[in-house]
Design a protein around this motif. Structure first.
Motif, PDB file in Angstrom:
ATOM      1  N   CYS A  79     -64.673  34.336 -15.429  1.00 39.49           N
ATOM      2  CA  CYS A  79     -64.448  33.574 -16.669  1.00 39.49           C
ATOM      3  C   CYS A  79     -64.172  34.520 -17.833  1.00 39.49           C
ATOM      4  O   CYS A  79     -63.444  34.173 -18.764  1.00 39.49           O
ATOM      5  CB  CYS A  79     -65.665  32.726 -17.008  1.00 39.49           C
ATOM      6  SG  CYS A  79     -66.492  32.004 -15.575  1.00 39.49           S
ATOM      7  N   CYS A 132     -60.708  35.292 -19.537  1.00 39.60           N
ATOM      8  CA  CYS A 132     -60.117  34.393 -20.542  1.00 39.60           C
ATOM      9  C   CYS A 132     -61.058  34.129 -21.719  1.00 39.60           C
ATOM     10  O   CYS A 132     -60.606  33.858 -22.821  1.00 39.60           O
ATOM     11  CB  CYS A 132     -59.747  33.055 -19.912  1.00 39.60           C
ATOM     12  SG  CYS A 132     -58.325  33.174 -18.812  1.00 39.60           S
ATOM     13  N   HIS A 133     -62.369  34.152 -21.448  1.00 35.43           N
ATOM     14  CA  HIS A 133     -63.316  33.784 -22.510  1.00 35.43           C
ATOM     15  C   HIS A 133     -64.012  34.991 -23.138  1.00 35.43           C
ATOM     16  O   HIS A 133     -64.835  34.819 -24.030  1.00 35.43           O
ATOM     17  CB  HIS A 133     -64.369  32.811 -21.958  1.00 35.43           C
ATOM     18  CG  HIS A 133     -63.806  31.461 -21.632  1.00 35.43           C
ATOM     19  ND1 HIS A 133     -63.541  30.503 -22.583  1.00 35.43           N
ATOM     20  CD2 HIS A 133     -63.426  30.918 -20.453  1.00 35.43           C
ATOM     21  CE1 HIS A 133     -63.045  29.422 -22.000  1.00 35.43           C
ATOM     22  NE2 HIS A 133     -62.957  29.642 -20.709  1.00 35.43           N
ATOM     23  N   MET A 191     -58.300  25.018 -16.977  1.00 37.18           N
ATOM     24  CA  MET A 191     -59.712  24.931 -16.562  1.00 37.18           C
ATOM     25  C   MET A 191     -59.906  24.080 -15.311  1.00 37.18           C
ATOM     26  O   MET A 191     -60.889  24.248 -14.593  1.00 37.18           O
ATOM     27  CB  MET A 191     -60.586  24.385 -17.703  1.00 37.18           C
ATOM     28  CG  MET A 191     -61.025  25.427 -18.710  1.00 37.18           C
ATOM     29  SD  MET A 191     -61.824  26.864 -17.967  1.00 37.18           S
ATOM     30  CE  MET A 191     -63.281  26.151 -17.233  1.00 37.18           C
TER      31      MET A 191
END
Ligand code: HEC
Length: 134
Positions: A68, A71-72, A112
């Motif tokens: 994750c 992207c985050h 997502m």
């Protein structure tokens, strides 16, 4: 005879010294005894109300979050995806369940859907608990 006199003289001193040591020892023990129990955060069996230390074990979600982070952001600061740091467990769980169910949340939800499709209920819980710490 001299030796005996010497021992007789010395004996009370030795006894006194031993007593002193005992008294000193208990005084020291009193001084260094823990003022309260230290609890590991999240340990419900620990009820002392004393200071809490973070569990030394890494949360299982930490390793799962690796994918994750691309992207985050490694600290959930955001990047291609929105910032996640500061969100609550419930919020993250709600979003991940929505994406897994194929629901549209924002304009880029399709990104997502692919991420959430393979997550189990445990994965979602673990990830949410980890993201909550960011
Ligand atoms: C390919 C890039 C990418 C990856 C990898 C990725 N995400 Fe996302 N994520 C996004 C984007 C883009 C959005 C915004 C989607 C939208 O518009 O609904 C988003 C939204 C979210 C949201 C909702 C945020 C909000 O405030 O609405 C959560 C929670 C989330 N992602 C968690 C994760 C988790 C956990 C992982 C790893 C399993 C992950 N994401 C992997 C790009 C990504």
């Amino acid at each position: 005879m001299r030796i005996l006199a010497f021992i007789c003289l010395l004996f009370p001193l030795i006894v006194a010294a031993a007593d002193l040591t005992k008294a000193q020892r208990s005084a020291i023990e009193e001084r260094i005894k823990p003022f309260s129990e230290v609890c590991v955060a999240g340990d419900s069996s620990c009820e002392s109300g004393g200071p809490q230390v973070a569990s030394a074990e890494a949360l299982p979600g930490e390793a799962k979050y690796a994918a994750c982070g691309a992207c985050h952001g490694a600290q959930g600061q955001g990047g291609i995806g929105p910032m996640l740091a500061g969100q609550t467990v419930d919020y993250i769980m709600g979003r991940l369940n929505a994406y897994r169910a194929g629901e549209q949340v924002g304009a880029q939800s399709s990104l997502m859907w692919a991420q959430a499709a393979g997550l189990s209920d445990i994965d979602i819980k673990d990830l949410s608990e980890y993201i909550d710490t960011l």
